[in-house]
Design a protein around this motif. Structure first.
Motif, PDB file in Angstrom:
ATOM      1  N   LEU A  44       0.830  -1.204   0.000  1.00  0.00           N
ATOM      2  CA  LEU A  44       0.000   0.000   0.000  1.00  0.00           C
ATOM      3  C   LEU A  44       0.864   1.254   0.000  1.00  0.00           C
ATOM      4  O   LEU A  44       0.550   2.240  -0.681  1.00  0.00           O
ATOM      5  N   GLY A  45       1.962   1.210   0.771  1.00  0.00           N
ATOM      6  CA  GLY A  45       2.854   2.362   0.775  1.00  0.00           C
ATOM      7  C   GLY A  45       3.498   2.607  -0.573  1.00  0.00           C
ATOM      8  O   GLY A  45       3.623   3.753  -1.012  1.00  0.00           O
ATOM      9  N   ALA A  46       3.902   1.523  -1.240  1.00  0.00           N
ATOM     10  CA  ALA A  46       4.504   1.679  -2.568  1.00  0.00           C
ATOM     11  C   ALA A  46       3.479   2.226  -3.565  1.00  0.00           C
ATOM     12  O   ALA A  46       3.797   3.100  -4.381  1.00  0.00           O
ATOM     13  N   ALA A  47       2.252   1.703  -3.519  1.00  0.00           N
ATOM     14  CA  ALA A  47       1.216   2.198  -4.428  1.00  0.00           C
ATOM     15  C   ALA A  47       0.907   3.671  -4.167  1.00  0.00           C
ATOM     16  O   ALA A  47       0.745   4.466  -5.104  1.00  0.00           O
ATOM     17  N   TRP A  98       1.417   6.735  -6.835  1.00  0.00           N
ATOM     18  CA  TRP A  98       0.308   7.629  -7.178  1.00  0.00           C
ATOM     19  C   TRP A  98       0.631   9.075  -6.810  1.00  0.00           C
ATOM     20  O   TRP A  98       0.276   9.998  -7.535  1.00  0.00           O
ATOM     21  N   GLU A  99       1.324   9.249  -5.688  1.00  0.00           N
ATOM     22  CA  GLU A  99       1.684  10.593  -5.250  1.00  0.00           C
ATOM     23  C   GLU A  99       2.610  11.259  -6.255  1.00  0.00           C
ATOM     24  O   GLU A  99       2.460  12.433  -6.586  1.00  0.00           O
ATOM     25  N   ARG A 100       3.564  10.477  -6.743  1.00  0.00           N
ATOM     26  CA  ARG A 100       4.544  11.048  -7.671  1.00  0.00           C
ATOM     27  C   ARG A 100       3.947  11.314  -9.054  1.00  0.00           C
ATOM     28  O   ARG A 100       4.237  12.313  -9.686  1.00  0.00           O
ATOM     29  N   ILE A 101       3.125  10.406  -9.520  1.00  0.00           N
ATOM     30  CA  ILE A 101       2.663  10.491 -10.904  1.00  0.00           C
ATOM     31  C   ILE A 101       1.357  11.269 -11.032  1.00  0.00           C
ATOM     32  O   ILE A 101       1.172  12.061 -11.968  1.00  0.00           O
ATOM     33  N   ARG A 157       0.504  17.162 -13.401  1.00  0.00           N
ATOM     34  CA  ARG A 157      -0.620  16.781 -14.248  1.00  0.00           C
ATOM     35  C   ARG A 157      -0.865  17.818 -15.346  1.00  0.00           C
ATOM     36  O   ARG A 157      -1.133  17.471 -16.499  1.00  0.00           O
ATOM     37  N   LEU A 158      -0.769  19.098 -14.997  1.00  0.00           N
ATOM     38  CA  LEU A 158      -0.985  20.144 -15.989  1.00  0.00           C
ATOM     39  C   LEU A 158       0.104  20.124 -17.055  1.00  0.00           C
ATOM     40  O   LEU A 158      -0.174  20.275 -18.268  1.00  0.00           O
ATOM     41  N   LEU A 159       1.356  19.929 -16.668  1.00  0.00           N
ATOM     42  CA  LEU A 159       2.453  19.841 -17.630  1.00  0.00           C
ATOM     43  C   LEU A 159       2.278  18.627 -18.529  1.00  0.00           C
ATOM     44  O   LEU A 159       2.526  18.682 -19.748  1.00  0.00           O
TER      45      LEU A 159
END
Length: 669
Positions: free
Chosen positions: A578-581, A585-588, A595-597
């Motif tokens: 869960l921590g890895a997921a 998700w946090e990074r991407i 997200r805008l870029l």
């Protein structure tokens, strides 16, 4: 004044400020050890920390290796002379505290600081070798946050970042780690402690002991620490029946009473092997005891259980004198259930070969008491019941006094009590009464334990303190067996009936609080003890058996330690995934700027422009200008504003405004 101190600290160089903060945290971690360490160790550690602080403020060079080696040799020698070893709990803690203090004299690089950090974490844990109380846990929680703050601060970039920023990060780290800590607390296998608690001398203080030297203490200090707590099922028994049995003292050498168990090289007396011959009646009283560690194998039970108490992890044994013992000393908080009958009869109904042991008196002691016993027994016509009643009547009407300051008694303690002083606390009264009974040919013995208690209205537990320690007597009567006689009740009926206690003088703060509000101090103490009791019940008393019971609750029929390890491993794997997921998700996805870029890159790829996935906004702007020329000026300017929002100190505009412009831009097709 406070603002001046803050301004002076803010004016210090960063290295000095960080060093002073670290020294303060280390001092805080060491403070609970003051009562556990030799005086020289505390003094040396305090001196070294103060010396290091002065060097930091004055920007002086640190001492050379010769100083450190010399101090280390002196410390090792002093530790060996104090503890006669360099190993074990006490010697090890002494060395680790001094080594932590000495290591601060080597704070020259970040590597040295990291060594100090982790030595500090270890020293913080060693406080729990001596106490796991709630105040110590709270103090060490503050110490943990302080060390984490110093550790985070050491990783911050150059300059003078505020400690508040590092403390905030450390707080979030601790908060995020709390679920992991909770899981490890619940599931990590629990083992017996590496060390037991040290023996605690009770001389001059109320409490229990395996021996009782009558008259050797001139003044008794009431110890208000908690001995154990009791929670009754349903209605508690009558106050006059709240006798919690401890050691039974039957052997007397003229000065000291002790248990009738063998000393080195001696055999157990026959009575020790004799069955208690216990007969109970009435309804049983069911209750749960939370016993504080006392480093003895005594088990406190309400007089008297017929069946063995339910003590997890211990084997129990009842002696012929109705005392319950455990298979090993109680060195940890212990919670157990028991069932007692306040109406009972024990011992042989007729005179046997074992009872003369309870008539023995050393020759040459207390001649006046012996003479008094003969006179009183003759006046009673040889009837033991009449003899006992006469002795109690003498205590009631003879001017005897229950006091904490009877003075030191001489060789003939019973004579002095009956004829001269006529005052004492429960041990004097019980001892004099038993000597009188034995001199009158009535078998008798002293029973020690606790009598009474105090109901905490917050959590409804009965709190029994060391100040409730008591000594009473038992006499043997034909046809009835052993009968409890409490001679202290004849001298001071309030001691056993309505729980009136002799109280020590209040301190200045206690007297001031009592003057303002007589019930405030009692209410505050009750609230604090209820909180501390919750800590004991739910944290300190979370034992191995409770871990296995938890596995039963979640579906395991016969849980073992292997099952516990599998559950813990499964939880660790799930949490790690869960921590890895979450991190991915946090990074991407979670960063709105990224997200805008990413949306801008995708629109330009649809227009035929080959934009690398890792291209920053400025490179994308250059590619747009090179491909589409001046017509794409608004788009390239927008990309440069997006870059400035992320990296510029001024940070013009806002992400919401750029998102709005994104929808209005003339995108090439």
């Amino acid at each position: 004044m406070l603002s001046t101190a803050r301004s002076r600290i803010a004016a210090l160089p960063r290295d000095t400020r960080d060093t002073l903060f670290l020294l303060a945290v280390i001092g805080w971690v060491m403070v609970p050890h003051i009562g556990n360490l030799p005086w020289w160790c505390s003094a040396l550690a305090a001196g070294v920390l103060l010396w290091r602080g002065v060097l930091a403020v004055r920007n002086r060079p640190l001492p050379g290796k010769a100083w450190l080696v010399g101090l280390l040799i002196v410390t090792a020698a002093a530790t060996f002379l104090t503890h006669r070893t360099l190993f074990g709990r006490d010697a090890g803690v002494t060395l680790i505290v001094v080594l932590l203090a000495l290591k601060t004299l080597e704070l020259r690089a970040r590597r040295d600081a990291f060594v100090v950090f982790f030595l500090g974490f270890f020293t913080m844990l060693t406080n729990f070798f001596f106490s796991q109380s709630l105040p110590v846990a709270a103090a060490m929680m503050l110490g943990l946050l302080g060390l984490l703050t110093a550790l985070v601060n050491a990783h911050l970039p150059v300059g003078k970042p505020p400690l508040a920023e590092a403390a905030k990060t450390a707080g979030w780290m601790a908060l995020l780690g709390a679920p992991i800590m909770a899981v490890l607390f619940v599931l990590f296998p629990r083992f017996a402690p590496l060390w037991g608690i040290p023996g605690d001398a009770m001389t001059g203080r109320s409490g229990l002991s395996s021996t009782m030297q009558v008259g050797s203490v001139a003044k008794l200090a009431l110890d208000e620490t908690i001995a154990f707590r009791v929670r009754f099922e349903g209605q508690p028994p009558a106050p006059a029946t709240l006798y919690f049995r401890g050691p039974v003292l039957s052997a007397f050498d003229g000065r000291e009473w002790r248990e009738m168990v063998p000393r080195l090289g001696q055999r157990y007396p026959m009575s020790y092997y004799t069955a208690p011959q216990l007969v109970v009646s009435g309804e049983p009283v069911r209750y749960e005891v939370t016993l504080e560690p006392h480093n003895r194998n005594w088990l406190m039970t309400l007089d008297v259980p017929q069946r063995p108490p339910e003590v997890p992890g211990y084997e129990t044994l009842m002696t012929s004198e109705l005392q319950w013992l455990t298979s090993r000393p109680v060195t940890d908080l212990l919670r157990y259930r028991a069932e007692s009958y306040t109406e009972f009869r024990s011992g042989p109904a007729q005179l046997t070969t074992v009872l003369p042991e309870y008539l023995e008196l050393p020759p040459g002691f207390n001649p006046r008491t012996r003479q008094l016993a003969g006179q009183m027994r003759a006046a009673a016509g040889g009837d033991p019941t009449g003899f006992i009643d006469a002795a109690l009547q003498r205590l009631t009407s003879g001017g005897y006094e229950y006091t904490l300051e009877p003075g030191v008694y001489g060789l003939h303690s019973a004579d002095e009590f009956w004829f001269d002083r006529k005052q004492g606390f429960c041990e004097h009264i019980a001892s004099a009464f038993v000597i009188l009974m034995r001199a009158g040919n009535v078998p008798a013995r002293i029973v020690t334990g606790y009598q009474g208690g105090e109901l905490n209205n917050v959590d409804r537990f009965w709190t029994v303190r060391q100040s409730d320690a008591h000594a009473w007597t038992e006499v043997w009567l034909a046809g009835r067996g052993w009968v409890r006689i409490d001679p202290t009740g004849a001298v001071s009926p309030g001691r056993t009936g309505s729980f009136q206690r002799l109280i020590p003088p209040q301190g200045v703060l206690g007297a001031a609080v009592a003057t303002i509000n007589p019930t405030l101090a009692a209410n505050l103490r009750a609230a604090w003890e209820a909180l501390n009791n919750s800590w004991n019940q739910w944290v300190l008393n979370y034992t191995q058996s409770k871990q296995l019971d938890l596995l039963k609750d979640i579906g395991f029929t016969s849980p073992t330690w292997e099952d516990l390890a599998y559950v813990l491993l499964g939880v660790v794997i799930v949490v790690a995934l869960l921590g890895a997921a979450w991190s991915y998700w946090e990074r991407i996805q979670h960063d709105p700027w990224l997200r805008l870029l990413s949306r801008a890159r995708r629109r330009l790829r649809k227009a035929g422009l080959d934009v690398p996935e890792s291209a920053p906004p400025r490179k994308v702007a250059n590619l747009v200008t090179a491909r589409f020329g001046p017509d794409a000026r608004r788009l390239s300017d927008w990309l440069l504003e997006l870059e400035a929002l992320r990296y510029s100190r001024a940070r013009p505009g806002s992400l919401a405004a750029l998102r709005q412009q994104f929808r209005q831009l003339p995108w090439p097709t």
